[in-house]
Motif scaffolding. Structure first.
Motif, PDB file in Angstrom:
ATOM      1  N   THR A   3       0.770  -1.316   0.138  1.00 55.22           N
ATOM      2  CA  THR A   3      -0.012  -0.106  -0.071  1.00 55.22           C
ATOM      3  C   THR A   3       0.873   1.292  -0.004  1.00 55.22           C
ATOM      4  OG1 THR A   3      -0.288   0.048   2.445  1.00 55.22           O
ATOM      5  CG2 THR A   3      -1.938  -1.153   1.111  1.00 55.22           C
ATOM      6  N   SER A   4       2.246   1.233   0.067  1.00 50.28           N
ATOM      7  CA  SER A   4       2.841   2.599  -0.065  1.00 50.28           C
ATOM      8  C   SER A   4       2.818   3.411  -1.094  1.00 50.28           C
ATOM      9  CB  SER A   4       4.524   1.956   0.016  1.00 50.28           C
ATOM     10  OG  SER A   4       4.975   1.272  -0.985  1.00 50.28           O
ATOM     11  N   ALA A   5       2.402   2.652  -2.549  1.00 50.84           N
ATOM     12  CA  ALA A   5       1.965   3.558  -3.660  1.00 50.84           C
ATOM     13  C   ALA A   5       0.861   4.229  -3.365  1.00 50.84           C
ATOM     14  CB  ALA A   5       2.150   2.594  -4.777  1.00 50.84           C
ATOM     15  N   LEU A   6       0.126   3.541  -2.624  1.00 47.98           N
ATOM     16  CA  LEU A   6      -1.278   4.193  -2.412  1.00 47.98           C
ATOM     17  C   LEU A   6      -1.353   5.279  -1.742  1.00 47.98           C
ATOM     18  CD1 LEU A   6      -4.021   1.112  -2.270  1.00 47.98           C
ATOM     19  CD2 LEU A   6      -3.307   2.392  -4.136  1.00 47.98           C
ATOM     20  N   HIS A   7      -0.438   5.232  -0.661  1.00 49.11           N
ATOM     21  CA  HIS A   7      -0.267   6.046   0.224  1.00 49.11           C
ATOM     22  C   HIS A   7       0.598   7.482  -0.290  1.00 49.11           C
ATOM     23  CE1 HIS A   7      -0.069   7.670   4.511  1.00 49.11           C
ATOM     24  NE2 HIS A   7       0.862   8.157   4.122  1.00 49.11           N
ATOM     25  N   ALA A   8       1.349   7.076  -0.932  1.00 48.72           N
ATOM     26  CA  ALA A   8       1.885   8.131  -1.753  1.00 48.72           C
ATOM     27  C   ALA A   8       1.217   8.937  -2.773  1.00 48.72           C
ATOM     28  CB  ALA A   8       3.139   7.686  -2.464  1.00 48.72           C
ATOM     29  N   GLN A   9       0.337   8.233  -3.406  1.00 46.53           N
ATOM     30  CA  GLN A   9      -0.725   8.781  -4.259  1.00 46.53           C
ATOM     31  C   GLN A   9      -1.696   9.699  -3.619  1.00 46.53           C
ATOM     32  OE1 GLN A   9       0.346   9.037  -7.312  1.00 46.53           O
ATOM     33  NE2 GLN A   9      -1.409   9.924  -8.451  1.00 46.53           N
ATOM     34  N   LEU A  10      -1.975   9.635  -2.371  1.00 44.69           N
ATOM     35  CA  LEU A  10      -3.208  10.352  -1.806  1.00 44.69           C
ATOM     36  C   LEU A  10      -3.053  11.837  -2.184  1.00 44.69           C
ATOM     37  CD1 LEU A  10      -3.475   8.410   1.622  1.00 44.69           C
ATOM     38  CD2 LEU A  10      -5.177   8.626  -0.241  1.00 44.69           C
ATOM     39  N   PRO A  11      -1.871  12.364  -2.025  1.00 42.35           N
ATOM     40  CA  PRO A  11      -2.108  14.044  -2.326  1.00 42.35           C
ATOM     41  C   PRO A  11      -1.914  14.332  -3.681  1.00 42.35           C
ATOM     42  CG  PRO A  11       0.094  13.411  -1.664  1.00 42.35           C
ATOM     43  CD  PRO A  11      -0.594  12.018  -1.261  1.00 42.35           C
ATOM     44  N   LEU A  12      -1.551  13.231  -4.586  1.00 42.52           N
ATOM     45  CA  LEU A  12      -1.465  13.383  -6.031  1.00 42.52           C
ATOM     46  C   LEU A  12      -2.334  13.086  -6.858  1.00 42.52           C
ATOM     47  CD1 LEU A  12       2.132  12.303  -6.044  1.00 42.52           C
ATOM     48  CD2 LEU A  12       1.475  14.638  -5.967  1.00 42.52           C
ATOM     49  N   THR A  13      -3.661  12.620  -6.311  1.00 46.18           N
ATOM     50  CA  THR A  13      -4.925  12.162  -7.014  1.00 46.18           C
ATOM     51  C   THR A  13      -5.525  13.312  -7.805  1.00 46.18           C
ATOM     52  OG1 THR A  13      -6.302  12.673  -4.904  1.00 46.18           O
ATOM     53  CG2 THR A  13      -5.630  10.482  -5.377  1.00 46.18           C
ATOM     54  N   LEU A  55     -17.500  13.068  -2.894  1.00 42.96           N
ATOM     55  CA  LEU A  55     -17.216  12.549  -1.673  1.00 42.96           C
ATOM     56  C   LEU A  55     -15.695  13.088  -1.238  1.00 42.96           C
ATOM     57  CD1 LEU A  55     -18.919   9.531  -0.993  1.00 42.96           C
ATOM     58  CD2 LEU A  55     -19.548  11.722  -0.238  1.00 42.96           C
ATOM     59  N   THR A  56     -14.838  12.330  -2.471  1.00 45.04           N
ATOM     60  CA  THR A  56     -13.401  12.767  -2.246  1.00 45.04           C
ATOM     61  C   THR A  56     -12.799  12.087  -3.345  1.00 45.04           C
ATOM     62  OG1 THR A  56     -11.635  12.068  -0.769  1.00 45.04           O
ATOM     63  CG2 THR A  56     -13.081  10.285  -0.975  1.00 45.04           C
ATOM     64  N   THR A  57     -11.400  11.859  -3.300  1.00 40.29           N
ATOM     65  CA  THR A  57     -10.897  11.116  -4.388  1.00 40.29           C
ATOM     66  C   THR A  57     -10.185   9.719  -4.075  1.00 40.29           C
ATOM     67  OG1 THR A  57      -8.674  12.116  -3.960  1.00 40.29           O
ATOM     68  CG2 THR A  57     -10.119  13.028  -5.623  1.00 40.29           C
ATOM     69  N   ILE A  58      -9.947   8.819  -4.849  1.00 42.04           N
ATOM     70  CA  ILE A  58      -9.346   7.469  -4.459  1.00 42.04           C
ATOM     71  C   ILE A  58      -8.296   7.298  -5.168  1.00 42.04           C
ATOM     72  CG2 ILE A  58      -9.810   5.125  -4.327  1.00 42.04           C
ATOM     73  CD1 ILE A  58     -11.337   6.762  -2.372  1.00 42.04           C
ATOM     74  N   PRO A  59      -6.967   7.056  -4.780  1.00 43.57           N
ATOM     75  CA  PRO A  59      -5.750   6.795  -5.529  1.00 43.57           C
ATOM     76  C   PRO A  59      -6.018   5.879  -6.546  1.00 43.57           C
ATOM     77  CG  PRO A  59      -5.343   6.582  -3.219  1.00 43.57           C
ATOM     78  CD  PRO A  59      -6.640   6.781  -3.314  1.00 43.57           C
ATOM     79  N   PHE A  60      -5.500   6.034  -7.880  1.00 46.81           N
ATOM     80  CA  PHE A  60      -5.509   5.359  -9.111  1.00 46.81           C
ATOM     81  C   PHE A  60      -6.912   5.020  -9.612  1.00 46.81           C
ATOM     82  CE2 PHE A  60      -1.273   4.476  -6.810  1.00 46.81           C
ATOM     83  CZ  PHE A  60      -0.635   5.172  -7.846  1.00 46.81           C
ATOM     84  N   LYS A  61      -7.930   5.497  -8.996  1.00 48.17           N
ATOM     85  CA  LYS A  61      -9.434   5.011  -9.376  1.00 48.17           C
ATOM     86  C   LYS A  61      -9.684   5.364 -10.823  1.00 48.17           C
ATOM     87  CE  LYS A  61     -14.089   6.188  -8.242  1.00 48.17           C
ATOM     88  NZ  LYS A  61     -14.310   6.911  -9.157  1.00 48.17           N
ATOM     89  N   GLY A  62      -9.115   6.548 -11.445  1.00 47.06           N
ATOM     90  CA  GLY A  62      -9.316   6.954 -12.783  1.00 47.06           C
ATOM     91  C   GLY A  62      -8.715   5.953 -13.632  1.00 47.06           C
ATOM     92  N   GLU A  63      -7.539   5.561 -13.390  1.00 46.26           N
ATOM     93  CA  GLU A  63      -6.737   4.549 -14.160  1.00 46.26           C
ATOM     94  C   GLU A  63      -7.352   3.162 -14.226  1.00 46.26           C
ATOM     95  OE1 GLU A  63      -2.377   2.726 -14.598  1.00 46.26           O
ATOM     96  OE2 GLU A  63      -2.625   4.716 -13.475  1.00 46.26           O
ATOM     97  N   VAL A  64      -7.986   2.757 -12.997  1.00 43.76           N
ATOM     98  CA  VAL A  64      -8.569   1.353 -12.896  1.00 43.76           C
ATOM     99  C   VAL A  64      -9.762   1.478 -13.875  1.00 43.76           C
ATOM    100  CG1 VAL A  64      -9.965  -0.173 -11.369  1.00 43.76           C
ATOM    101  CG2 VAL A  64      -7.714   0.872 -10.709  1.00 43.76           C
ATOM    102  N   LEU A  65     -10.641   2.628 -13.792  1.00 45.11           N
ATOM    103  CA  LEU A  65     -11.842   2.649 -14.615  1.00 45.11           C
ATOM    104  C   LEU A  65     -11.646   2.558 -15.993  1.00 45.11           C
ATOM    105  CD1 LEU A  65     -13.297   3.031 -11.618  1.00 45.11           C
ATOM    106  CD2 LEU A  65     -14.407   4.789 -12.249  1.00 45.11           C
ATOM    107  N   ASN A  66     -10.571   3.552 -16.532  1.00 45.09           N
ATOM    108  CA  ASN A  66     -10.620   3.631 -17.858  1.00 45.09           C
ATOM    109  C   ASN A  66      -9.992   2.355 -18.393  1.00 45.09           C
ATOM    110  OD1 ASN A  66     -10.937   5.774 -19.964  1.00 45.09           O
ATOM    111  ND2 ASN A  66      -8.338   5.282 -20.169  1.00 45.09           N
TER     112      ASN A  66
END
Length: 319
Positions: A3-13, A55-66
Motif C-alpha cells: 500500500t506504499s504506492a497508494l499512500h504516496a498517491q493520496l495527495p496526488l490524486t 465525496l473525495t478522491t481515491i488513488p489510481f481510481k481513474g486509471e482502474v476505471l479507464n
C-alpha cells in the motif's frame, strides 16, 4: 498488496482537469468531457461519488476505471459496437460522439443494493416489474432484470422509471428500447460469463447507450467497480445461507460504510472520508482489476494531470 504506492498517491490524486484548449468542456461526477468536433476526449478522474454527492478522491481510481472499460469494450465489441476510438493515456479515452439516450440501463442479476433497500420499503414498484413476496437479500433472480433510471444532470438525482413511462416520455422509441435492452442483456451475460472464470460474480451493472444515425453504441464506461457490483464467487453460497454480507470488490463498500458508520445516505452534508477508507477502497478496486484482467496494475505514483497533458500532446489531441 503493497500500500506504499497508494499512500504516496493520496495527495496526488486527480481531482479535476484544466485543459481549456482541448475543446468544449463538461464536468460530470467522475469524468471530464472535452468535445472536438465528432470526437469526445473523456478524462476519468479519481473523484468518488456516492448517493449523488462527490465525496473525495481515491488513488489510481481513474486509471482502474479507464483501463477496465477499455478491456471490457474490447471483449464485448462483437455484441454491441462501442464508442472507443483511442486510449492515449491510462486515464483518457477518445470516443465517438454519440447522441446519448437520457437513460441509465441497470441490469441486475440479484436482489441487493439500492433495489433491496427499495424492496424493503415497498418502493421497488416504480420499475413496473413483478416481484414476488418473501425474497431475501442477495437472492438471485431467475434471469437478469432491467431497472432503468433517468439520467440526471450533475447535482440532480437519477430517478427510477418503468419501461411504460420512459416510452411515454419519449426517452426512447419502442424500436430503440428493444435494441437497447437486447444489447444490455447480451453485454451483461457476457460479463457474467467472464467474471465467473475469474472467480467473481458480476452482480449488476449500469450501461449507457447512444446513437450515430441509426447505429447503436454502448458508451460511457463498462463493468467497472464504479458502475457494477462484484462479489467473490466461492463465498457467495455460504454467506447467503447465513444471511451475511457478501465479500465485495466495488463501490458498495463505501456506500455501506457511509450508511453504517456515518448514518449518511445522501441527505445533509456528506462526511469527511478518512485516508484509511480511501486506501481501503483503492485496494478493492485494484483487486477487482487484477482478478478481471489477470494481471496487477503497475502503480506509478506521480502527477496524473501532467502525464495526461504530455500524452495528449504527443498524440496531437492537445496543441
Amino acid at each position: 498488496m503493497d500500500t506504499s504506492a497508494l499512500h504516496a498517491q493520496l495527495p496526488l490524486t486527480l481531482k479535476q482537469t484544466d485543459l481549456p484548449s482541448l475543446g468544449q468542456h463538461y464536468r460530470g461526477k467522475v469524468r471530464e468531457t472535452y468535445r472536438q468536433g465528432d470526437k469526445l476526449i473523456l478524462v476519468t478522474t479519481d473523484r468518488l461519488s456516492a448517493f449523488d454527492h462527490i465525496l473525495t478522491t481515491i488513488p489510481f481510481k481513474g486509471e482502474v476505471l479507464n483501463r477496465l472499460s477499455a478491456f471490457w469494450f474490447e471483449r464485448t465489441k462483437h455484441i454491441c459496437p462501442n464508442h472507443v476510438l483511442d486510449v492515449p493515456d491510462a486515464n483518457v479515452t477518445v470516443a465517438r460522439a454519440c447522441q446519448p439516450f437520457a437513460i441509465e440501463v441497470v441490469v441486475r442479476g440479484y436482489l441487493t443494493g439500492s433495489l433491496w433497500r427499495d424492496y424493503q420499503k415497498g418502493t421497488h414498484t416504480a420499475y413496473g416489474l413483478p416481484f414476488p413476496e418473501g425474497l431475501r437479500k442477495d437472492e438471485a433472480f431467475p434471469e437478469p432484470i432491467i431497472t432503468p433510471s433517468t439520467k440526471a444532470e450533475y447535482g440532480q438525482h437519477d430517478e427510477p422509471i418503468s419501461e411504460k413511462e420512459l416510452l411515454a416520455r419519449g426517452l426512447a422509441t419502442p424500436k430503440d428500447w428493444a435494441r437497447v435492452t437486447e444489447a444490455a442483456k447480451g453485454l451483461f451475460l457476457e460479463g457474467q460469463k467472464w467474471a465467473r472464470t475469474r472467480g467473481l460474480i458480476l452482480v449488476d451493472t449500469k450501461y449507457e447507450f447512444g446513437k450515430v444515425g441509426d447505429t447503436l453504441y454502448v458508451i460511457d464506461e463498462m463493468h467497472t467497480p464504479d458502475s457494477s457490483r462484484y462479489w467473490v464467487a466461492d463465498e457467495y453460497e455460504a454467506r447467503f445461507a447465513k444471511g451475511e454480507d457478501q465479500r465485495m470488490l466495488d463501490k458498495e463498500n463505501i456506500r455501506q460504510w457511509l450508511i453504517r458508520e456515518r448514518n449518511f445516505s445522501g441527505q445533509g452534508t456528506p462526511p469527511v472520508i478518512p485516508d484509511s477508507i480511501r486506501e481501503d477502497l483503492a485496494t478493492k478496486y485494484l483487486a477487482a482489476y487484477e482478478r478481471i484482467t489477470g494481471a496487477p496494475l503497475a502503480l506509478e505514483p506521480g502527477d496524473v494531470h501532467a502525464r495526461i497533458e504530455r500524452n495528449l500532446r504527443a498524440k496531437g489531441y492537445l496543441k
